[in-house]
Design a protein around this motif. Structure first.
Motif, PDB file in Angstrom:
ATOM      1  N   GLY A 147      10.737  15.181  18.217  1.00  0.00           N
ATOM      2  CA  GLY A 147      11.821  14.417  17.584  1.00  0.00           C
ATOM      3  C   GLY A 147      11.796  12.725  17.790  1.00  0.00           C
ATOM      4  N   TYR A 148      11.758  12.489  18.819  1.00  0.00           N
ATOM      5  CA  TYR A 148      11.212  11.006  19.626  1.00  0.00           C
ATOM      6  C   TYR A 148      10.118   9.858  18.568  1.00  0.00           C
ATOM      7  N   ILE A 149       9.400  10.669  18.443  1.00  0.00           N
ATOM      8  CA  ILE A 149       7.986  10.507  17.502  1.00  0.00           C
ATOM      9  C   ILE A 149       8.430  10.291  16.518  1.00  0.00           C
ATOM     10  N   SER A 150       9.165  11.130  15.964  1.00  0.00           N
ATOM     11  CA  SER A 150       9.342  10.695  14.584  1.00  0.00           C
ATOM     12  C   SER A 150      10.488   9.446  14.368  1.00  0.00           C
ATOM     13  N   SER A 151      10.982   9.536  15.305  1.00  0.00           N
ATOM     14  CA  SER A 151      12.279   8.734  14.938  1.00  0.00           C
ATOM     15  C   SER A 151      11.683   7.201  15.107  1.00  0.00           C
ATOM     16  N   GLU A 152      11.169   6.793  16.065  1.00  0.00           N
ATOM     17  CA  GLU A 152      10.566   5.468  16.805  1.00  0.00           C
ATOM     18  C   GLU A 152       9.111   5.723  15.017  1.00  0.00           C
ATOM     19  N   TYR A 153       8.795   6.255  14.114  1.00  0.00           N
ATOM     20  CA  TYR A 153       7.764   6.362  12.910  1.00  0.00           C
ATOM     21  C   TYR A 153       8.555   5.756  12.063  1.00  0.00           C
ATOM     22  N   GLU A 154       9.740   6.157  11.859  1.00  0.00           N
ATOM     23  CA  GLU A 154      10.822   5.613  11.279  1.00  0.00           C
ATOM     24  C   GLU A 154      10.815   4.391  10.696  1.00  0.00           C
ATOM     25  N   ALA A 155      10.998   4.156  12.689  1.00  0.00           N
ATOM     26  CA  ALA A 155      12.110   2.494  12.897  1.00  0.00           C
ATOM     27  C   ALA A 155      10.895   1.434  13.125  1.00  0.00           C
ATOM     28  N   ALA A 156       9.730   2.356  13.375  1.00  0.00           N
ATOM     29  CA  ALA A 156       8.347   1.095  13.182  1.00  0.00           C
ATOM     30  C   ALA A 156       8.099   0.893  11.160  1.00  0.00           C
ATOM     31  N   ILE A 157       8.589   1.472  10.835  1.00  0.00           N
ATOM     32  CA  ILE A 157       8.053   1.131   9.161  1.00  0.00           C
ATOM     33  C   ILE A 157       8.708   0.434   8.513  1.00  0.00           C
ATOM     34  N   ALA A 158      10.173   0.980   8.838  1.00  0.00           N
ATOM     35  CA  ALA A 158      11.438   0.033   9.026  1.00  0.00           C
ATOM     36  C   ALA A 158      11.135  -0.978   8.472  1.00  0.00           C
ATOM     37  N   GLY A 159       9.711  -1.650   9.579  1.00  0.00           N
ATOM     38  CA  GLY A 159      10.442  -3.050   9.438  1.00  0.00           C
ATOM     39  C   GLY A 159       8.864  -3.971   9.385  1.00  0.00           C
ATOM     40  N   MET A 160       8.685  -2.648   7.856  1.00  0.00           N
ATOM     41  CA  MET A 160       6.926  -3.319   8.253  1.00  0.00           C
ATOM     42  C   MET A 160       7.109  -4.481   6.325  1.00  0.00           C
ATOM     43  N   PRO A 161       6.663  -5.602   6.374  1.00  0.00           N
ATOM     44  CA  PRO A 161       6.808  -6.161   5.408  1.00  0.00           C
ATOM     45  C   PRO A 161       5.376  -5.657   4.669  1.00  0.00           C
ATOM     46  N   THR A 162       6.334  -6.139   2.733  1.00  0.00           N
ATOM     47  CA  THR A 162       5.274  -5.248   2.262  1.00  0.00           C
ATOM     48  C   THR A 162       4.961  -5.961   0.893  1.00  0.00           C
ATOM     49  N   LEU A 163       4.521  -6.000   0.148  1.00  0.00           N
ATOM     50  CA  LEU A 163       3.920  -6.685  -0.774  1.00  0.00           C
ATOM     51  C   LEU A 163       4.311  -6.206  -2.718  1.00  0.00           C
ATOM     52  N   ASP A 164       5.004  -6.214  -3.604  1.00  0.00           N
ATOM     53  CA  ASP A 164       5.865  -5.343  -4.323  1.00  0.00           C
ATOM     54  C   ASP A 164       4.145  -5.286  -4.866  1.00  0.00           C
ATOM     55  N   SER A 165       3.142  -5.641  -5.462  1.00  0.00           N
ATOM     56  CA  SER A 165       1.672  -6.136  -5.620  1.00  0.00           C
ATOM     57  C   SER A 165       0.355  -4.676  -5.197  1.00  0.00           C
ATOM     58  N   ASP A 166       1.817  -4.549  -3.905  1.00  0.00           N
ATOM     59  CA  ASP A 166       0.380  -3.593  -2.719  1.00  0.00           C
ATOM     60  C   ASP A 166       0.913  -2.004  -4.544  1.00  0.00           C
ATOM     61  N   SER A 167      -0.442  -1.399  -4.009  1.00  0.00           N
ATOM     62  CA  SER A 167      -0.507  -0.442  -5.082  1.00  0.00           C
ATOM     63  C   SER A 167      -0.488   0.488  -3.791  1.00  0.00           C
ATOM     64  N   PRO A 168      -0.683   2.385  -4.114  1.00  0.00           N
ATOM     65  CA  PRO A 168       0.631   3.177  -2.832  1.00  0.00           C
ATOM     66  C   PRO A 168      -0.431   3.342  -1.816  1.00  0.00           C
ATOM     67  N   PHE A 169      -1.808   3.128  -2.306  1.00  0.00           N
ATOM     68  CA  PHE A 169      -3.135   3.284  -1.201  1.00  0.00           C
ATOM     69  C   PHE A 169      -3.006   2.108  -0.574  1.00  0.00           C
TER      70      PHE A 169
ATOM     71  N   ARG B 204      -1.560  -0.538   4.660  1.00  0.00           N
ATOM     72  CA  ARG B 204      -1.113  -1.718   5.535  1.00  0.00           C
ATOM     73  C   ARG B 204       0.315  -1.026   6.432  1.00  0.00           C
ATOM     74  N   GLU B 205       0.373   0.057   6.436  1.00  0.00           N
ATOM     75  CA  GLU B 205       1.146   0.316   7.054  1.00  0.00           C
ATOM     76  C   GLU B 205      -0.214   0.545   8.471  1.00  0.00           C
ATOM     77  N   ILE B 206      -0.793   1.131   7.977  1.00  0.00           N
ATOM     78  CA  ILE B 206      -1.967   2.155   9.433  1.00  0.00           C
ATOM     79  C   ILE B 206      -1.937   0.510  10.102  1.00  0.00           C
ATOM     80  N   SER B 207      -2.657  -0.608   9.204  1.00  0.00           N
ATOM     81  CA  SER B 207      -2.414  -1.550  10.120  1.00  0.00           C
ATOM     82  C   SER B 207      -1.586  -1.715  10.764  1.00  0.00           C
ATOM     83  N   TYR B 208      -0.370  -2.321  10.622  1.00  0.00           N
ATOM     84  CA  TYR B 208       1.024  -2.565  10.894  1.00  0.00           C
ATOM     85  C   TYR B 208       1.062  -2.530  12.179  1.00  0.00           C
ATOM     86  N   LEU B 209       0.856  -0.945  12.109  1.00  0.00           N
ATOM     87  CA  LEU B 209       1.363  -0.052  12.550  1.00  0.00           C
ATOM     88  C   LEU B 209      -0.028  -0.667  14.386  1.00  0.00           C
ATOM     89  N   HIS B 210      -1.366  -0.298  14.036  1.00  0.00           N
ATOM     90  CA  HIS B 210      -1.893  -0.462  14.574  1.00  0.00           C
ATOM     91  C   HIS B 210      -1.638  -1.878  16.008  1.00  0.00           C
TER      92      HIS B 210
END
Length: 611
Positions: free
Chosen positions: A431-453, A458-464
């Motif tokens: 449960g802790y890992i799940s909540s930490e993951y959600e918190a981590a990606i909530a602050g991730m920068p995004t581009l509207d032009s990014d495809s879903p893939f 970008r998320e995987i890179s950002y988390l690393h």
């Protein structure tokens, strides 16, 4: 590189507390074997242990400046690689310098720009400024979190240090680990700002912490941003090479002997080759070191993580660039020595359970320190360029969790398997890992032009870059500074990180492989064997004699009724200890490593565990 510590107290006269600030500094003597100093004011005491790298006679700390309105004191750990340019700029603005050190540049940079000096720096740093004019403390940490910095508020003030042990040496602090601390310890997620010790915090990378009589405030001066990447493949490769040449040039600057950490992988080999090229222009040879194990090359068995031994590739690079090279060859007895484990766990302040990979790194750095004071490392290239196998695994790409946990399927199993059942139930690691993951990606920068893939990559890179790499940087800093060795990490230069982070995944894999941009930018200076080599992580011994020695030590731990068994799954540990030696596989060996590390940690700190 150094160790810093300090104590702010608005109700106490700290000029009477010299022994305490000295004790806080002494816990980090290994970080600064070349000198020690304190600067004590009525409500602020700063302490420093020095490892002399730049301006050996003139860079002593704490460093202070007298202004017409009062004194300003600084304690500083790290290196500012652009300090010569900043010094020139500050001179044009009327500042005068008495030394050639980067420390004095940072201090005058504060006088000129205040907390905004952080945005001017290129480097790895953690420093504290006490300004008597405002009775205000600033704690500033580098963008990527290369240099550590912790703090803890007290009833009337604040304590800080490069390592938790400096804070724990103050009598106002109790050694308590609560449920959140244990969750952090066993989840492998590295939550920003969280330390495992109750009440203690870590300065978040890229952050300024301000503390005064009005309390504590945080300001983020740098974070990853998403911007359109407009360069094509050729221009991208060329720009990466241009950045690497500049970064290596800056990070080779030192007034002490330098070397390269060489594994024979693409990352360290590229740095070694580029360093050799630049040093040759100065009439110097690059020096390189590698870790190896007795019989590893001859008896190597490929596994899921490592397809090839490092040794042959290290030799290829050494011969190709003409380095002065030395292998540090370790045997099972040295790796399993309880004194070595104790030194490794003590340096980290918590039991990570990496065992031989921590112990070998400590022994490697200890051996290198006999020859060099500064070493350049290929750490972080995998996080920056997308080098891990799991970056390319469809299962990981589709998972809604931290990618390194998805790769090894540890999210659900790790807590219950490692911990005592009642402890595991209380902590709820999944449960802790799940909540930490959600918190981590909530602050991730995004581009509207990014495809879903593209958005997922970008998320995987950002988390690393914001979670995983910080665990590795912390490990590298602690193991190296435990023996007074400064390790620099060129791939963490924020200019390179920003540029590659925003390159689309198709560019990062344009040749159908991992780390395409780095390979393309460095292939011309590398032997073909290294250019073609498949990624292999930091090595681990395969010698069964090592596992046998661990098993023997765990049996002693069980017979002594060690306190670690109150926290861990005791049945799991006993079952592993009683296996036939021929049945001890890697997961079982990891059981031994975790149990012995936790036991050592309890013996070192005797923490109070509150669930």
């Amino acid at each position: 590189m150094c160790g810093i510590s300090g104590w702010i107290d608005f109700r106490r006269d700290l000029t009477r507390e010299q022994p305490v600030i000295d004790a806080m500094c002494d816990t980090m003597a290994c970080r600064g074997p070349d000198g020690a100093g304190t600067w004590v004011q009525p409500h602020a005491a700063l302490g420093h242990r020095r490892l002399a790298i730049i301006d050996l006679p003139g860079g002593a700390q704490p460093m202070e400046v007298d202004t017409p309105d009062g004194k300003v004191g600084l304690v500083y750990s790290g290196e500012a690689y652009n300090f010569t340019e900043l010094r020139d700029e500050l001179r044009r603005r009327g500042h005068r310098f008495d030394t050639d050190s980067d420390t004095e540049v940072v201090l005058h940079g504060y006088l000129e720009w205040g907390a905004d000096v952080a945005e001017k720096l290129n480097g790895m740093y953690a420093f504290a400024v006490w300004d008597t004019r405002t009775e205000q403390l600033l704690l500033i940490r580098d963008r990527m979190g290369i240099k550590p910095l912790y703090y803890q508020q007290t009833e009337n003030g604040l304590l800080f240090g490069s390592e938790p042990k400096a804070i724990l040496a103050n009598p106002e602090v109790e050694k308590v680990v609560d449920a959140d601390g244990l969750r952090e310890l066993f989840s492998v997620t590295k939550s920003p700002g969280r330390a495992i010790w109750q009440g203690m915090r870590e300065v978040v990378p890229g952050t300024v912490v301000t503390f005064d009589r009005n309390g504590l405030r945080e300001h983020t001066y740098w974070s990853l941003d998403a911007v359109e990447h407009t360069d094509d493949q050729e221009a991208s490769v060329a720009h990466v090479r241009e950045l690497l040449d500049d970064i290596v040039r800056r990070q080779l600057v030192a007034d002490v002997p330098r070397c390269l950490l060489l594994s024979g992988g693409l990352d360290s080999s590229a740095l070694t080759a580029l360093s050799a090229q630049q040093l040759a222009a100065q009439g110097e040879k690059v020096r390189s070191f590698a870790v190896d194990f007795v019989g590893q090359t001859e008896n190597f068995q490929p596994d899921e993580m490592r397809a090839t031994p490092d040794g042959p590739f290290v030799q290829d690079v050494h011969k190709h660039v003409g380095s002065q090279h030395q292998d540090i060859v370790l045997d099972p007895q040295a790796l399993a020595d309880p004194a070595v484990r104790r030194a490794a766990v003590q340096s980290r302040d918590f039991p990570m359970g990496l065992g031989d990979m921590d112990n070998s790194l400590y022994l490697l750095f200890k051996a290198i320190r006999g020859h060099s004071t500064v070493a350049l490392s290929g750490e972080s290239a995998d996080e920056v360029f997308g080098g891990y196998k799991w970056f390319h695994d469809p299962k990981v790409q589709q998972a809604r969790t931290f990618p390194w946990l998805a790769a090894f399927n540890t999210q659900q199993a790790e807590g219950p398997r490692v911990l005592d059942k009642s402890v595991a139930d209380t902590l709820d690691i999944p449960g802790y890992i799940s909540s930490e993951y959600e918190a981590a990606i909530a602050g991730m920068p995004t581009l509207d032009s990014d495809s879903p893939f593209e958005a997922k990559m970008r998320e995987i890179s950002y988390l690393h870059l914001t979670r995983f790499v910080r665990m590795l940087l912390d490990r590298k800093d602690r193991m190296s500074m435990a023996v007074g060795l400064e390790v620099r990490v060129p791939f963490c230069d924020h200019r390179l990180v920003e540029y590659v982070f925003n390159a689309p995944w198709s560019l990062k894999t344009y040749d159908g492989r991992e780390k395409s941009l780095l390979r393309g930018a460095s292939a011309d200076v590398l032997p073909k064997s290294v250019v073609d080599r498949v990624k292999s992580p930091y090595p681990s011994t395969q010698d069964p004699a090592y596992a046998a020695e661990l098993q023997k030590q765990v049996k002693e731990l069980i017979s002594n009724g060690d306190r670690a068994l109150e926290l861990l799954n005791a049945d799991w540990v006993r079952e592993a200890a009683n296996l036939d030696p021929s049945e001890v596989d890697t997961p079982t060996r990891n059981v031994f490593e975790r149990a012995l590390d936790v036991s050592t940690w309890f013996d070192l700190h005797n923490p109070t565990v509150k669930l």
